[in-house]
Design an enzyme around this catalytic site. Sequence first.
Site, short mmCIF file in Angstrom:
data_model
loop_
_atom_site.label_atom_id
_atom_site.label_comp_id
_atom_site.label_asym_id
_atom_site.label_seq_id
_atom_site.Cartn_x
_atom_site.Cartn_y
_atom_site.Cartn_z
N ASP A 116 0.81 -1.22 0.00
CA ASP A 116 0.00 0.00 0.00
C ASP A 116 0.85 1.27 0.00
OD1 ASP A 116 -2.05 -1.79 0.29
OD2 ASP A 116 -2.90 -0.89 2.10
N HIS A 270 3.94 -2.27 2.96
CA HIS A 270 3.97 -0.93 2.39
C HIS A 270 5.29 -0.66 1.69
CE1 HIS A 270 1.15 -0.93 5.78
NE2 HIS A 270 0.43 -0.12 5.03
#
Length: 356
Positions: A116, A270
């Site tokens: 993400d 991430h």
Amino acid sequence: MHLSTLAVLSASLAVLVQGQAVTDSSATYKPTGTAVAWKNTYPSPGAVPKPKPEWVKLINNSTVPPAPISVKGPDGSLVPPAAGGNDTYCHWSFSQCLRPTDVATCQKGNWALTYDDGPSNFSLPLYDYLKQNNIKATFFVIGGQVIQFPDLLKRLHDDGHEIGIHTWSHQLLTSQSTEEIIAELKWTELAIQEVLGVTPRFMRPPYGDMDDRVREIVKQLGFIPVIWNYDTFDWKLASNAIDKATVQATIKQWVDAAPQATIGGISLEHDITAPGVEIAIAAAPQLKQAYNLTLTSQCANMSTQETWKEYANNNNSNNGGSGANGSSSNKTSAAAGLLSPQKGAIVFALAAMLLF
């Protein structure tokens, strides 16, 4: 984790992704660089956008559940509902409630890597590693990042990864109005389409924050929500609340437990910090030894082609289905047999996470 920690973590994200979020109704930001011949202007990166009027008309408000807009406290976190109340609208942040069309886990033996908040100037080492080792993943990108790093988005697409929307400015969607949710999704969609020529169907709500009102808006705009069932907690690295060794120990626990696992995984990581990327690179070969690494589309019983609106809409049209900007295709319902509500303390701790 308690919801009151959200304010501290939000500050960390604001630093990482272009500063404090402010409303931008002008959409006069012109992306620079030579990777894309930009035709459109956009809201500023990190700003809370306003929708185009034609986008608002895509929503049939009569079918949107009347879930109340969530209230945020002084620290920026959601105000919890009264104790003992019913979760009428399946609010994931407070009850980890899932609907059958939420993609949240994978088939036994399969594992989907998801990342993400990118693309960012820290992303390239991860992209290089995945390409060198022929590993495909799903990247949920922020619109404000896409217009700054369009070349990296192109790289993801060219390398065969799946791409999903992670909104424009990383807000708690249940705290936003219908128009604000539309803007978060459609501006990001427009930026991705301008860079790649295709538009994704997958989306991931920041913090996992969604309820039935958000789900219906997402559905009417042609998107499919994706959550996760394993988290590295690498988001804590930005605030020094955790160290790399602890994150790596968590991943080792997943690997060690794989032989007894009754379902597969969708992991949350991430690519917005250097330590997070380093951990992601170290984690991939470990998970590959324990699981069959696959894509989110596989977890949802879809083909990779069906993760793009253009393919899905053409297919629906050929079969008498819904057209563009309608509900997600009938294939989405195939995910129902895979999904079950999240359980356990790890999932409960995700409720107010930042950077996902």
